[in-house]
Design a protein around this motif. Structure first.
Motif, mmCIF file in Angstrom:
data_model
loop_
_atom_site.group_PDB
_atom_site.id
_atom_site.type_symbol
_atom_site.label_atom_id
_atom_site.label_comp_id
_atom_site.label_asym_id
_atom_site.label_seq_id
_atom_site.Cartn_x
_atom_site.Cartn_y
_atom_site.Cartn_z
ATOM 1 N N UNK A 65 0.822 -1.215 0.000
ATOM 2 C CA UNK A 65 0.000 0.000 0.000
ATOM 3 C C UNK A 65 0.853 1.261 0.000
ATOM 4 N N UNK A 66 1.917 1.279 0.787
ATOM 5 C CA UNK A 66 2.734 2.490 0.886
ATOM 6 C C UNK A 66 3.346 2.878 -0.456
ATOM 7 N N UNK A 67 3.660 1.897 -1.312
ATOM 8 C CA UNK A 67 4.257 2.230 -2.602
ATOM 9 C C UNK A 67 3.230 2.749 -3.605
ATOM 10 N N UNK A 68 1.955 2.674 -3.283
ATOM 11 C CA UNK A 68 0.906 3.223 -4.159
ATOM 12 C C UNK A 68 0.758 4.735 -3.999
ATOM 13 N N UNK A 69 1.229 5.271 -2.889
ATOM 14 C CA UNK A 69 0.984 6.685 -2.619
ATOM 15 C C UNK A 69 1.790 7.632 -3.505
ATOM 16 N N UNK A 70 2.942 7.208 -4.007
ATOM 17 C CA UNK A 70 3.721 8.112 -4.860
ATOM 18 C C UNK A 70 2.949 8.467 -6.129
ATOM 19 N N UNK A 71 2.332 7.479 -6.772
ATOM 20 C CA UNK A 71 1.545 7.756 -7.974
ATOM 21 C C UNK A 71 0.306 8.587 -7.639
ATOM 22 N N UNK A 92 4.959 13.107 -16.866
ATOM 23 C CA UNK A 92 5.482 12.539 -15.638
ATOM 24 C C UNK A 92 6.785 11.818 -15.960
ATOM 25 N N UNK A 93 7.788 12.013 -15.128
ATOM 26 C CA UNK A 93 9.081 11.380 -15.321
ATOM 27 C C UNK A 93 9.398 10.516 -14.110
ATOM 28 N N UNK A 94 9.570 9.222 -14.352
ATOM 29 C CA UNK A 94 10.010 8.298 -13.312
ATOM 30 C C UNK A 94 11.468 7.996 -13.617
ATOM 31 N N UNK A 95 12.361 8.611 -12.857
ATOM 32 C CA UNK A 95 13.793 8.510 -13.138
ATOM 33 C C UNK A 95 14.425 7.229 -12.600
ATOM 34 N N UNK A 96 13.688 6.463 -11.816
ATOM 35 C CA UNK A 96 14.225 5.180 -11.329
ATOM 36 C C UNK A 96 13.085 4.169 -11.340
ATOM 37 N N UNK A 97 12.756 3.690 -12.528
ATOM 38 C CA UNK A 97 11.537 2.930 -12.752
ATOM 39 C C UNK A 97 11.595 1.453 -12.373
ATOM 40 N N UNK A 98 12.754 0.901 -12.113
ATOM 41 C CA UNK A 98 12.822 -0.530 -11.816
ATOM 42 C C UNK A 98 12.335 -0.797 -10.396
ATOM 43 N N UNK A 100 9.171 -1.392 -11.466
ATOM 44 C CA UNK A 100 8.082 -0.919 -12.300
ATOM 45 C C UNK A 100 6.694 -0.905 -11.699
ATOM 46 N N UNK A 101 6.515 -1.335 -10.449
ATOM 47 C CA UNK A 101 5.168 -1.318 -9.863
ATOM 48 C C UNK A 101 4.608 0.091 -9.728
ATOM 49 N N UNK A 102 5.410 1.008 -9.207
ATOM 50 C CA UNK A 102 4.941 2.387 -9.071
ATOM 51 C C UNK A 102 4.699 3.013 -10.441
ATOM 52 N N UNK A 103 5.572 2.707 -11.396
ATOM 53 C CA UNK A 103 5.435 3.244 -12.746
ATOM 54 C C UNK A 103 4.162 2.725 -13.408
ATOM 55 N N UNK A 104 3.893 1.436 -13.279
ATOM 56 C CA UNK A 104 2.678 0.897 -13.894
ATOM 57 C C UNK A 104 1.434 1.442 -13.209
ATOM 58 N N UNK A 135 17.414 -4.649 -20.973
ATOM 59 C CA UNK A 135 16.746 -5.940 -21.137
ATOM 60 C C UNK A 135 15.329 -5.953 -20.583
ATOM 61 N N UNK A 136 15.035 -5.045 -19.683
ATOM 62 C CA UNK A 136 13.718 -5.038 -19.042
ATOM 63 C C UNK A 136 12.629 -4.657 -20.034
#
Length: 137
Positions: A65-71, A92-98, A100-104, A135-136
């Motif tokens: 849940x805590x990682x959902x708050x950034x988006x 929106x720029x996600x400079x550290x996307x790996x 990828x959960x927050x990015x998605x 590769x991702x």
């Protein structure tokens, strides 16, 4: 015990059909009151097995849940509705996307906003995700 959070991946699946499948399979299931499309299930091995097909099809994502708050904060600020800081085009720029959960999650919220009409005519928001690993993608 720490609850298991399950987020419906609305980029891949229809919210209602996945929710029906979850409710038919797992008991009890709780709707999170703060994060849209986030549900809470008991963290049992049985539930993990029941979630496996939805996980493998990318219809759900196991995300804390805590990682959902950034988006949500990017989209809503301190408001409770996903309206973004502006109904204009946003980049929106996600400079550290790996990994990828927050990015998605951000991409799903942006897609919902772009599809909902909560934007000016012809304005579409986009997400740019940067990752060190070629590769991702």
């Amino acid at each position: 015990t720490i609850p298991r959070y399950v987020r419906i991946n609305t980029l891949v699946a229809d919210r209602e059909s996945v929710l029906q499948e979850l409710q038919a399979t797992i008991k009890p299931i709780f709707v999170d009151e703060h994060v849209p499309d986030l549900f809470v299930v008991e963290p049992t091995p049985e539930n993990r097995g029941l979630l496996q097909d939805l996980l493998m099809s990318n219809k759900i994502i196991l995300q804390d849940k805590s990682s959902c708050f950034s988006a949500l904060c990017l989209m809503c600020g301190f408001d409770t509705e996903i309206v973004s800081v502006s109904d204009e085009e946003c980049v929106y720029l996600d400079a550290c996307a790996a990994p990828g959960n927050k990015t998605s999650h951000l991409a799903a919220l942006v897609h919902e906003k772009n599809s909902s009409g909560k934007r000016g005519a012809g304005n579409f928001s986009v997400v740019h995700a940067l990752d060190k690993s070629a590769d991702r993608y």
